[in-house]
Design a protein around this motif. Structure first.
Motif, PDB file in Angstrom:
ATOM      1  N   CYS A   1       0.829  -1.191   0.000  1.00 36.54           N
ATOM      2  CA  CYS A   1       0.000   0.000   0.000  1.00 36.54           C
ATOM      3  C   CYS A   1       0.869   1.247   0.000  1.00 36.54           C
ATOM      4  O   CYS A   1       1.847   1.315   0.724  1.00 36.54           O
TER       5      CYS A   1
ATOM      6  N   ILE B   1      -6.414  -7.935   4.046  1.00 39.70           N
ATOM      7  CA  ILE B   1      -5.566  -8.673   4.987  1.00 39.70           C
ATOM      8  C   ILE B   1      -5.209 -10.035   4.413  1.00 39.70           C
ATOM      9  O   ILE B   1      -4.042 -10.447   4.410  1.00 39.70           O
TER      10      ILE B   1
ATOM     11  N   GLN C   1      -2.745  -9.719   1.464  1.00 40.85           N
ATOM     12  CA  GLN C   1      -1.385  -9.324   1.822  1.00 40.85           C
ATOM     13  C   GLN C   1      -0.629 -10.435   2.547  1.00 40.85           C
ATOM     14  O   GLN C   1       0.575 -10.587   2.364  1.00 40.85           O
TER      15      GLN C   1
ATOM     16  N   ILE D   1      -4.108  -5.691  -4.460  1.00 34.41           N
ATOM     17  CA  ILE D   1      -3.705  -5.052  -3.202  1.00 34.41           C
ATOM     18  C   ILE D   1      -3.687  -3.529  -3.346  1.00 34.41           C
ATOM     19  O   ILE D   1      -4.139  -2.807  -2.453  1.00 34.41           O
TER      20      ILE D   1
ATOM     21  N   CYS E   1      -6.101  -1.369  -0.960  1.00 38.60           N
ATOM     22  CA  CYS E   1      -5.636  -0.318  -0.057  1.00 38.60           C
ATOM     23  C   CYS E   1      -6.438   0.961  -0.257  1.00 38.60           C
ATOM     24  O   CYS E   1      -6.863   1.614   0.699  1.00 38.60           O
TER      25      CYS E   1
ATOM     26  N   LEU F   1      -6.793 -10.929  12.063  1.00 39.31           N
ATOM     27  CA  LEU F   1      -5.351 -11.062  11.816  1.00 39.31           C
ATOM     28  C   LEU F   1      -4.812 -12.309  12.522  1.00 39.31           C
ATOM     29  O   LEU F   1      -4.038 -13.085  11.944  1.00 39.31           O
TER      30      LEU F   1
ATOM     31  N   LEU G   1       2.854  -9.939   8.803  1.00 35.65           N
ATOM     32  CA  LEU G   1       1.777  -8.947   8.897  1.00 35.65           C
ATOM     33  C   LEU G   1       2.274  -7.502   8.804  1.00 35.65           C
ATOM     34  O   LEU G   1       1.478  -6.564   8.892  1.00 35.65           O
TER      35      LEU G   1
ATOM     36  N   THR H   1       0.517  -5.103   6.345  1.00 31.12           N
ATOM     37  CA  THR H   1      -0.899  -4.928   6.670  1.00 31.12           C
ATOM     38  C   THR H   1      -1.079  -4.061   7.900  1.00 31.12           C
ATOM     39  O   THR H   1      -1.856  -3.095   7.886  1.00 31.12           O
ATOM     40  N   THR H   2      -0.379  -4.389   8.978  1.00 28.76           N
ATOM     41  CA  THR H   2      -0.539  -3.603  10.203  1.00 28.76           C
ATOM     42  C   THR H   2      -0.008  -2.180  10.013  1.00 28.76           C
ATOM     43  O   THR H   2      -0.581  -1.224  10.541  1.00 28.76           O
TER      44      THR H   2
END
Length: 303
Positions: free
Chosen positions: A2, A172, A175, A209, A213, A244, A286, A289-290
């Motif tokens: 993203c 999520i 990714q 993705i 985003c 998650l 992750l 994503t996080t």
């Protein structure tokens, strides 16, 4: 990945000044057309893939970094890599089925006029992905692992919240999968067929993705503009935090450990999930994503 600096947006539907989203959609649709391939003719499926070689990069195995990794013989490691790869593709089959249902429900509906054209590319490509992942599992393992994922309780919510959570879950999922695709596609230790399906999937998912985003940020902005109290924000954060966690935990499948010849798969799963080395591995998977969810303000410093 993203983009780090996402300009503010107001709604998913077309507005006079929302040219940025339209430009992105046009670019992604053009790229999808240029990259189009027929999955039914693209793959030259070999009769078998040797079982005395790796099917998944050791660094991506659920035992990597733990004491158990050092205790496994080369034969056990190959068996585990084989069945963990089949589990990974099985997770893709089930995850894609769910996202196809959700996106198809929204194509050409109110609020999604602008992205519906791209939804058609998305739906077609995801259907192709589900087919080649399922084909790999059935052809080389004789089965697809059943979907054992925990279904999270659905809190009562309105359509705007529902839309946000649907596309946040899709992003999520994509990714997490893409983290594996990139490494598997580039690993020269793996069979060319394994590398091929991961390379093709990453090629398409990079577009999905980028789209996801942008759409998730638009839907989040819509909720904020409408007024989202702290209790509602906390509920959304908690829900996505659980999602998650369940996404990561699905890579620890007791049936995989059984098929690989490792004893007491449920105890092994519990042991691995609490291993500090695995916690660090989860954070790495992750990370993008996080980072994105923190950047747009969905997650706070405690998540």
């Amino acid at each position: 990945m993203c983009p780090p600096n996402i300009p503010p947006a107001r709604a998913v539907t077309a507005t006079a000044d929302d040219t940025e989203f339209r430009t992105l959609l046009d670019r992604l649709s053009d790229k999808a057309t240029a990259d189009y391939y027929n999955p039914f003719t693209t793959f030259d499926w070999p009769a078998s893939i040797p079982t005395d070689e790796l099917w998944m990069s050791p660094e991506l195995l659920s035992v990597h970094g733990t004491e158990l990794m050092d205790e496994l013989s080369p034969t056990q490691l190959q068996a585990l890599s084989r069945w963990e790869s089949v589990n990974f593709y099985s997770l893709n089959v089930h995850g894609i089925r769910e996202l196809l249902i959700e996106v198809t429900r929204r194509v050409h509906t109110t609020g999604f006029e602008l992205p519906s054209e791209f939804f058609h590319h998305f739906i077609g490509e995801e259907n192709d992905h589900m087919w080649f992942f399922a084909t790999f599992c059935l052809k080389y393992a004789g089965k697809i692992y059943p979907d054992k994922s925990l279904k999270l309780p659905e809190p009562p919510r309105d359509p705007d919240v529902e839309n946000f959570l649907v596309f946040a879950r899709i992003l999520i999922f994509e990714q997490i999968v893409d983290h594996y695709n990139v490494q598997l596609a580039a690993d020269p230790r793996l069979h060319p067929t394994v590398r091929h399906i991961n390379r093709l999937h990453h090629q398409d998912e990079s577009r999905h993705i980028a789209f996801g985003c942008r759409l998730v940020h638009l839907l989040w902005k819509r909720l904020l503009d409408r007024g989202l109290d702290e209790a509602a924000r906390h509920e959304l954060r908690s829900y996505l935090g659980r999602y998650l966690t369940t996404g990561i935990e699905s890579f620890y499948n007791p049936a995989v450990y059984r098929d690989a010849g490792l004893p007491d798969g449920f105890a092994l799963r519990r042991r691995l999930l609490t291993d500090p080395a695995r916690q660090a591995a989860h954070a790495k998977v992750l990370h993008k994503t996080t980072g994105f969810l923190h950047r747009i303000g969905v997650l706070d410093a405690h998540h």
